[in-house]
Design a protein around this motif. Sequence first.
Motif, PDB file in Angstrom:
ATOM      1  N   LYS A  68     -12.638  33.780 -11.351  1.00  0.00           N
ATOM      2  CA  LYS A  68     -13.034  33.104 -12.606  1.00  0.00           C
ATOM      3  C   LYS A  68     -11.494  33.342 -13.061  1.00  0.00           C
ATOM      4  O   LYS A  68     -10.532  32.290 -13.596  1.00  0.00           O
ATOM      5  N   ASN A  69     -10.592  34.860 -12.699  1.00  0.00           N
ATOM      6  CA  ASN A  69      -9.567  34.629 -12.961  1.00  0.00           C
ATOM      7  C   ASN A  69      -8.118  33.761 -12.113  1.00  0.00           C
ATOM      8  O   ASN A  69      -7.465  33.504 -12.827  1.00  0.00           O
ATOM      9  N   TYR A  70      -8.704  33.444 -10.781  1.00  0.00           N
ATOM     10  CA  TYR A  70      -7.688  32.388  -9.622  1.00  0.00           C
ATOM     11  C   TYR A  70      -7.845  31.221 -11.252  1.00  0.00           C
ATOM     12  O   TYR A  70      -6.737  29.965 -11.010  1.00  0.00           O
ATOM     13  N   GLY A  71      -9.250  30.722 -11.098  1.00  0.00           N
ATOM     14  CA  GLY A  71      -9.306  29.511 -11.660  1.00  0.00           C
ATOM     15  C   GLY A  71      -8.742  29.329 -13.385  1.00  0.00           C
ATOM     16  O   GLY A  71      -7.990  28.063 -13.624  1.00  0.00           O
ATOM     17  N   GLN A  72      -8.130  30.376 -14.145  1.00  0.00           N
ATOM     18  CA  GLN A  72      -7.520  30.362 -15.051  1.00  0.00           C
ATOM     19  C   GLN A  72      -6.578  30.227 -15.022  1.00  0.00           C
ATOM     20  O   GLN A  72      -6.164  29.247 -16.031  1.00  0.00           O
ATOM     21  N   LEU A  73      -5.885  30.980 -14.166  1.00  0.00           N
ATOM     22  CA  LEU A  73      -4.553  31.049 -13.369  1.00  0.00           C
ATOM     23  C   LEU A  73      -3.867  29.811 -12.754  1.00  0.00           C
ATOM     24  O   LEU A  73      -2.941  28.852 -13.666  1.00  0.00           O
ATOM     25  N   SER A  74      -4.452  29.211 -12.068  1.00  0.00           N
ATOM     26  CA  SER A  74      -4.900  27.418 -12.062  1.00  0.00           C
ATOM     27  C   SER A  74      -5.068  26.434 -12.889  1.00  0.00           C
ATOM     28  O   SER A  74      -4.162  25.824 -13.230  1.00  0.00           O
TER      29      SER A  74
END
Length: 204
Positions: free
Chosen positions: A102-108
């Motif tokens: 989910k953190n990676y999704g925000q970063l993306s």
Amino acid sequence: MEQILDAAEFLFAQHGLYGVTLKDVAKRVGVHHTLLNYYFTDKRELFDQVFARRALVTSERRMRALDEYEESCGGDITIEGALHTFLDTDLDLYIQGGEGWKNYGQLSSQVANTPEWGAAMMDSHFDPVVLRLIELLQKALPEADPKDVFWGYHFVSGALMLTLARTGRIDKLSGGLCQSEDFEAVKGRMAAFMAAGFRKICEK
């Protein structure tokens, strides 16, 4: 190294590239910042490695899923089938992969909306799988103007990035009926919604 990348991923997702220092990452990991200088020449190198780590996973999963979908349907490719394969395979990572994904999704979502350098990062990591999806959509819509198919993907990408950002806005607008964290709800609706849009603008 995984601890460093996880910590950096969380901080970059919350504060962006320019809001985080190597010292911030070291502090979250619980090590001296000189250790990060040993592994990374600068913050941008760390950011690039954080982004590339999961980009490889999601790109390979979606590419494999799209190939398997085309093979399994015997040439009877549908708009819904292609979109479900592309979107659901990605959303499953955010549903099942824990807070790190989910953190990676925000970063993306941040990277995708940063014209200065983000577009180039998205190009280098995701162009092959995006073009594979577009190829399947064009097979499902053989009479469509290619411009309409590309615009359709543009709208899909925008909706997906807003979803991954988890801004909380839909929570407030809906009075709590909908939750930004509810990727299962998104998975149950997005492909069908987008398929209707493709059909409307592409089918003559």
